[in-house]
Scaffold this active site. Sequence first.
Site, PDB file in Angstrom:
ATOM      1  N   ASN A   1       0.866  -1.178   0.000  1.00 23.82           N
ATOM      2  CA  ASN A   1       0.000   0.000   0.000  1.00 23.82           C
ATOM      3  C   ASN A   1       0.902   1.227   0.000  1.00 23.82           C
ATOM      4  OD1 ASN A   1      -1.783   2.066   0.458  1.00 23.82           O
ATOM      5  ND2 ASN A   1      -2.357   1.422   2.535  1.00 23.82           N
TER       6      ASN A   1
ATOM      7  N   GLU B   1      -6.815   4.901   7.992  1.00 30.74           N
ATOM      8  CA  GLU B   1      -6.491   6.312   7.753  1.00 30.74           C
ATOM      9  C   GLU B   1      -7.686   7.031   7.133  1.00 30.74           C
ATOM     10  OE1 GLU B   1      -2.833   5.644   5.611  1.00 30.74           O
ATOM     11  OE2 GLU B   1      -1.887   4.954   7.469  1.00 30.74           O
TER      12      GLU B   1
ATOM     13  N   GLY C   1       2.669   2.230  10.799  1.00 30.80           N
ATOM     14  CA  GLY C   1       3.670   3.282  10.635  1.00 30.80           C
ATOM     15  C   GLY C   1       4.410   3.638  11.903  1.00 30.80           C
TER      16      GLY C   1
ATOM     17  N   SER D   1       3.328  -2.224  10.389  1.00 35.88           N
ATOM     18  CA  SER D   1       4.776  -2.341  10.603  1.00 35.88           C
ATOM     19  C   SER D   1       5.328  -3.714  10.252  1.00 35.88           C
ATOM     20  CB  SER D   1       5.146  -1.956  12.036  1.00 35.88           C
ATOM     21  OG  SER D   1       4.801  -0.598  12.285  1.00 35.88           O
TER      22      SER D   1
ATOM     23  N   GLY E   1       5.058   1.111   4.627  1.00 37.89           N
ATOM     24  CA  GLY E   1       6.418   1.612   4.459  1.00 37.89           C
ATOM     25  C   GLY E   1       7.374   0.634   3.785  1.00 37.89           C
TER      26      GLY E   1
HETATM   27  P1  13P Z   1       2.979   0.266   7.665  1.00 36.13           P
HETATM   28  O1  13P Z   1       3.426  -1.057   7.072  1.00 36.13           O
HETATM   29  O2  13P Z   1       3.765   1.436   7.157  1.00 36.13           O
HETATM   30  O3  13P Z   1       2.877   0.189   9.148  1.00 36.13           O
HETATM   31  O4  13P Z   1       1.493   0.517   7.108  1.00 36.13           O
HETATM   32  C1  13P Z   1       0.569  -0.500   7.233  1.00 36.13           C
HETATM   33  C2  13P Z   1      -0.636  -0.113   6.481  1.00 36.13           C
HETATM   34  O5  13P Z   1      -1.356   0.788   6.884  1.00 36.13           O
HETATM   35  C3  13P Z   1      -0.918  -0.822   5.229  1.00 36.13           C
HETATM   36  O6  13P Z   1      -2.181  -0.525   4.750  1.00 36.13           O
END
Ligand code: 13P
Length: 248
Positions: A8, A93, A167, A206, A228
């Site tokens: 993503n 989000e 994140g 994460s 990320g």
């Molecule tokens: P991270 O892997 O950056 O924590 O993000 C997870 C996420 O929200 C994937 O949709």
Amino acid sequence: MRKFIIGNWKMNGLSCDLDEIVTISAVAQLHTSVDSALCVPATLIERAVKAVGAFPIGGQDCHMHKSGAHTGCVSGDMLSDAGAVLTIIGHSERRAAQQEQDSDIRAKAEAAQAAGLKAILCVGETLEEREAGKALEIVLGQVAHSLPDAAAGGWLSVAYEPVWAIGTGRVAEPADVAEMHAAIRASLVARFGAEGEKIRILYGGSMNGDNAAILLAVPNVDGGLIGGASLTAAKFQPILAAAQAKGE
Ligand code: 13P
């Protein structure tokens, strides 16, 4: 069940990043025991699709209506027209920043299906909800109210993404992931019968090359939704390799 590993990219990606998307797709396709995909910003979908060939490219949201007076929104038909084959729905989000409710997310999932797209429907509790001992109640409520009645049949996956793990570098404990995924599985089976066993439940938050093997070994973790660590092939590849090892 084959593992499903999805990147993503969130609100990241410009023309200059198309080369990285091509590299990611090439690396991903080497992992033949894994289903993988990359969800990029809407502005990049069409160019990414043209650049990567058969590798699945997705969107990150889908409006519940096919067309109309919804300034700034993107419909399922538009995603499909641009060459996307899947989309994320109900990411935390968006639940937080756009105040998306379970009923909106259910309608969006139905719109995605009607447009011929696969959907990755996200659920997850906040830190406050977990600390109050309400994580199971919140997530199972989201599953019950945001999944459409026609969720079976292979087009929909559920992504459990604890908000506090996104994140932050803070990963959920495998025991907590096991508990939540087992509870989601039980609710899917209660609602959809044997078909509920086949709906893939992904973990997100994460996930990276260091923890993917542990997380992907947890029962009922059928893949990952990665933010990320999906932005470069170098970071994404170890996650794909961990999934490939489980699939062999
Ligand atoms: P991270 O892997 O950056 O924590 O993000 C997870 C996420 O929200 C994937 O949709």
